[in-house]
Design a protein around this motif. Sequence first.
Motif, PDB file in Angstrom:
ATOM      1  N   PRO A 354     -69.672   1.131 -53.682  1.00 39.84           N
ATOM      2  CA  PRO A 354     -68.397   1.818 -53.776  1.00 39.84           C
ATOM      3  C   PRO A 354     -68.269   2.606 -55.111  1.00 39.84           C
ATOM      4  N   ALA A 355     -69.009   2.159 -56.203  1.00 44.84           N
ATOM      5  CA  ALA A 355     -68.779   3.012 -57.491  1.00 44.84           C
ATOM      6  C   ALA A 355     -69.997   4.195 -57.279  1.00 44.84           C
ATOM      7  N   GLN A 356     -71.125   4.099 -56.597  1.00 46.49           N
ATOM      8  CA  GLN A 356     -71.672   5.316 -56.317  1.00 46.49           C
ATOM      9  C   GLN A 356     -71.198   6.047 -55.113  1.00 46.49           C
ATOM     10  N   VAL A 357     -70.381   5.798 -54.351  1.00 51.31           N
ATOM     11  CA  VAL A 357     -69.836   6.576 -53.470  1.00 51.31           C
ATOM     12  C   VAL A 357     -68.731   7.405 -54.172  1.00 51.31           C
ATOM     13  N   GLY A 358     -68.022   6.701 -54.971  1.00 55.62           N
ATOM     14  CA  GLY A 358     -67.012   7.566 -55.935  1.00 55.62           C
ATOM     15  C   GLY A 358     -67.681   8.501 -56.825  1.00 55.62           C
ATOM     16  N   TYR A 359     -68.766   8.110 -57.279  1.00 56.21           N
ATOM     17  CA  TYR A 359     -69.462   9.451 -58.080  1.00 56.21           C
ATOM     18  C   TYR A 359     -69.786  10.560 -57.271  1.00 56.21           C
ATOM     19  N   THR A 360     -69.999  10.563 -56.005  1.00 60.52           N
ATOM     20  CA  THR A 360     -70.462  11.552 -55.253  1.00 60.52           C
ATOM     21  C   THR A 360     -69.376  12.674 -55.323  1.00 60.52           C
ATOM     22  N   ASN A 361     -68.174  12.279 -55.467  1.00 57.41           N
ATOM     23  CA  ASN A 361     -66.981  13.074 -55.403  1.00 57.41           C
ATOM     24  C   ASN A 361     -66.783  14.192 -56.824  1.00 57.41           C
ATOM     25  N   PHE A 362     -67.868  13.771 -57.650  1.00 58.93           N
ATOM     26  CA  PHE A 362     -67.859  14.814 -58.715  1.00 58.93           C
ATOM     27  C   PHE A 362     -68.192  16.098 -57.927  1.00 58.93           C
ATOM     28  N   ALA A 363     -68.982  16.126 -56.959  1.00 61.60           N
ATOM     29  CA  ALA A 363     -69.405  17.410 -56.379  1.00 61.60           C
ATOM     30  C   ALA A 363     -68.220  18.001 -56.087  1.00 61.60           C
ATOM     31  N   ILE A 366     -66.698  19.805 -58.986  1.00 59.86           N
ATOM     32  CA  ILE A 366     -67.726  21.068 -59.541  1.00 59.86           C
ATOM     33  C   ILE A 366     -67.256  22.402 -58.724  1.00 59.86           C
ATOM     34  N   GLY A 367     -67.656  21.816 -57.423  1.00 58.79           N
ATOM     35  CA  GLY A 367     -67.331  23.044 -56.488  1.00 58.79           C
ATOM     36  C   GLY A 367     -66.001  23.527 -56.497  1.00 58.79           C
ATOM     37  N   ALA A 368     -64.647  22.955 -56.780  1.00 56.93           N
ATOM     38  CA  ALA A 368     -63.311  23.291 -57.056  1.00 56.93           C
ATOM     39  C   ALA A 368     -63.457  23.956 -58.328  1.00 56.93           C
ATOM     40  N   VAL A 369     -63.792  23.600 -59.532  1.00 53.07           N
ATOM     41  CA  VAL A 369     -63.952  24.391 -60.526  1.00 53.07           C
ATOM     42  C   VAL A 369     -64.409  25.981 -60.493  1.00 53.07           C
ATOM     43  N   LEU A 370     -65.693  25.918 -59.838  1.00 54.84           N
ATOM     44  CA  LEU A 370     -66.396  27.234 -59.617  1.00 54.84           C
ATOM     45  C   LEU A 370     -65.288  28.138 -58.790  1.00 54.84           C
ATOM     46  N   GLY A 371     -64.788  27.587 -57.837  1.00 56.44           N
ATOM     47  CA  GLY A 371     -63.689  28.354 -56.837  1.00 56.44           C
ATOM     48  C   GLY A 371     -62.598  28.734 -57.503  1.00 56.44           C
ATOM     49  N   TRP A 427     -79.691  11.961 -50.077  1.00 54.29           N
ATOM     50  CA  TRP A 427     -78.387  11.995 -50.444  1.00 54.29           C
ATOM     51  C   TRP A 427     -77.998  13.319 -51.399  1.00 54.29           C
ATOM     52  N   GLY A 428     -78.787  14.025 -52.041  1.00 53.95           N
ATOM     53  CA  GLY A 428     -78.785  14.978 -52.924  1.00 53.95           C
ATOM     54  C   GLY A 428     -78.259  15.972 -52.074  1.00 53.95           C
ATOM     55  N   HIS A 429     -78.596  16.377 -50.948  1.00 51.38           N
ATOM     56  CA  HIS A 429     -78.547  17.465 -49.678  1.00 51.38           C
ATOM     57  C   HIS A 429     -76.696  17.269 -49.218  1.00 51.38           C
ATOM     58  N   ILE A 430     -76.642  16.006 -49.076  1.00 53.62           N
ATOM     59  CA  ILE A 430     -75.217  15.531 -48.727  1.00 53.62           C
ATOM     60  C   ILE A 430     -74.297  16.151 -49.741  1.00 53.62           C
ATOM     61  N   VAL A 431     -74.471  15.872 -50.816  1.00 56.85           N
ATOM     62  CA  VAL A 431     -73.636  15.874 -52.047  1.00 56.85           C
ATOM     63  C   VAL A 431     -73.564  17.359 -52.364  1.00 56.85           C
ATOM     64  N   VAL A 432     -74.794  18.007 -52.450  1.00 59.11           N
ATOM     65  CA  VAL A 432     -74.759  19.647 -52.855  1.00 59.11           C
ATOM     66  C   VAL A 432     -74.231  20.175 -51.630  1.00 59.11           C
ATOM     67  N   TRP A 433     -74.721  20.487 -50.639  1.00 58.46           N
ATOM     68  CA  TRP A 433     -74.360  21.387 -49.523  1.00 58.46           C
ATOM     69  C   TRP A 433     -73.096  21.148 -48.809  1.00 58.46           C
ATOM     70  N   GLY A 434     -72.906  19.788 -48.602  1.00 59.62           N
ATOM     71  CA  GLY A 434     -71.782  19.069 -48.175  1.00 59.62           C
ATOM     72  C   GLY A 434     -70.472  19.247 -48.966  1.00 59.62           C
ATOM     73  N   TYR A 435     -70.612  18.434 -49.791  1.00 61.22           N
ATOM     74  CA  TYR A 435     -69.291  18.047 -50.625  1.00 61.22           C
ATOM     75  C   TYR A 435     -69.371  19.281 -51.711  1.00 61.22           C
ATOM     76  N   GLY A 436     -70.197  19.626 -52.340  1.00 62.06           N
ATOM     77  CA  GLY A 436     -69.879  20.676 -53.277  1.00 62.06           C
ATOM     78  C   GLY A 436     -69.434  21.816 -52.667  1.00 62.06           C
ATOM     79  N   PHE A 437     -70.354  22.406 -51.713  1.00 59.82           N
ATOM     80  CA  PHE A 437     -69.632  23.781 -50.880  1.00 59.82           C
ATOM     81  C   PHE A 437     -68.147  23.535 -50.509  1.00 59.82           C
ATOM     82  N   GLY A 439     -65.793  21.429 -51.848  1.00 61.03           N
ATOM     83  CA  GLY A 439     -64.847  21.729 -52.934  1.00 61.03           C
ATOM     84  C   GLY A 439     -64.624  23.330 -53.256  1.00 61.03           C
ATOM     85  N   LEU A 440     -65.828  23.969 -53.202  1.00 63.34           N
ATOM     86  CA  LEU A 440     -65.830  25.397 -53.567  1.00 63.34           C
ATOM     87  C   LEU A 440     -64.744  26.003 -52.509  1.00 63.34           C
ATOM     88  N   SER A 441     -65.100  25.626 -50.953  1.00 63.14           N
ATOM     89  CA  SER A 441     -64.181  26.272 -49.870  1.00 63.14           C
ATOM     90  C   SER A 441     -62.686  25.982 -50.143  1.00 63.14           C
TER      91      SER A 441
END
Length: 540
Positions: A354-363, A366-371, A427-437, A439-441
């Motif tokens: 659960p802690a590692q799942v939570g950390y993925t939300n940092f993506a 980061i996307g939201a701040v860039l947006g 998992w890096g692809h999920i976090v960057v392309w899925g979650y990060g993008f 957040g930017l959107s």
Amino acid sequence: MASHAEVELVPGTEVMDASGKTKKALIPQPSNDPQDPLNWAWYWKAMAMTSQWLFTWISVTGALSIAPMFPLLGQEFHLNNNQLSLLTGITVITLGFANFFIVPLSNIFGRRAVSIVFSVFIMLTCIWEALATSHRSLLAARALNGLVCATSESIPVQMIADIFFLHERGLWTGVYFTGYFLGAFLGPVMSGNIAAHHGWNSFFWLETGLSAFAIFMIALTFPETKYHRSSRGAKRVSPPESVQGITTDIEGNAENNVEKVPTNTHNGADSETSSLNAPVGKGRPSRKQWMPFQAPDSRWKMFVVRDTLTPVKVFFNPIIFWAGLMLAGPADLVLFFNITESVVLAAPPYLFTPAQVGYTNFAFVIGAVLGLATAGPFSDWIAARATRKNGGIREAEMRLPALWFYMVITMLSLILGGLAYQRQWGWGHIVVWGYGFAGLSVTTVPTIAIAYAVDCYKPISGEIMVVATVCKNFIAFSYSYWVFDLAHESKDGWITPAMVIFACTVGPAIFALPLYYGLGKKIRRWTRNSDLHRMEEMIN
């Protein structure tokens, strides 16, 4: 290039000055009272904004952050994926529809009283969530928590309209969105870590403490911002402008007649004199505005009717409905990843805690701040460039081309995120392309679309947000019912729900094309005499 004499100044069309900026009239017109929130000094306004920003962050953190705890909740209460996602879905649906009674309550009893009372209710529902011993009990607590946390989606927007002039509201609405989405993105990081080390109940006890802090914070730092000022004559500070053969009346109508002179010159003079005497930036809240409760507004019947019927009327306006769908698409894209992150990442081959799942939300963060850093300046640059080419005449639709780049990001998020889910990419692809993008959107597409709707119908910015919130939360609620079943029953797995959401998100964006190529201004012309443009007068 359009000449000024040929331009029809319907609401949403502005004549820019030589520097490329529009002359900003003080709308609504402030009174001569230093206690008028429009006249408050900047530090009083900043204090009120900070108070509501933190209140929003605390509310959203508790309401939309339980996804990383799904494995623990599922194990304790023996829940399947649909039952787990409903714990978020039920909160989302009550978040949306509660504003139909929160808005009239805040107009009748005041923003301060409603904020204090509902912050107490938020604390009580957090205690219930922490003490829940069954799925039904937790589900009921989640529903009530969403009901009372809905103040985070209405009171801040109303407060911004109370203390800031129209030309300032875009900036501060963006600041509000920042707090809202940071709560939605950072909350799962908190919940995942706390639940992993101290149990899922501990997160709700933390939210209980934060809610208790919110009660004292609102009581000590948030004065009443609702203020009834009688308006005489024109709403503008300056008398109607005349620009190379164009005169505009107080409703934004245009006359191509240089000989025509406004007939109500007395009120125009009064308006100008009043604005010169108004102590803008020098006022402060009175002792009465710090009282916990104000006397109910004598116009309460009007507010009940207005605040109940106006969102329904506004809902059927094509521009506002489209803007609501443009908010709903990216926001619900984030929800799709939010409710599925534990199911995907806690399973093989990832086996995240659960802690590692939570950390993925940092993506998402980061996307939201860039947006947030790019959407406003980029859309302003696009609109300013088009304005210069149009001879200094700005149309509201000129900011819409800024959507295309961010819609490409949105499409990539769904396509690459869905493929990564189904084909179990790293998992890096999920976090960057899925979650990060995603957040930017979510911090770019809605910002541009809502700004466009507000440009067209400035006096009803609050109602626009109510409509957009209802669209967002109603669609999001449905996801909790079909996302997991569709993924498990389809031969394409996660790709199928991702493509359904793709259609729901990208489909409305296509209508930006006819809006940009003439339909938008036609709709503004058809509604130029609508009472929607005078709604601010009814509140004040």
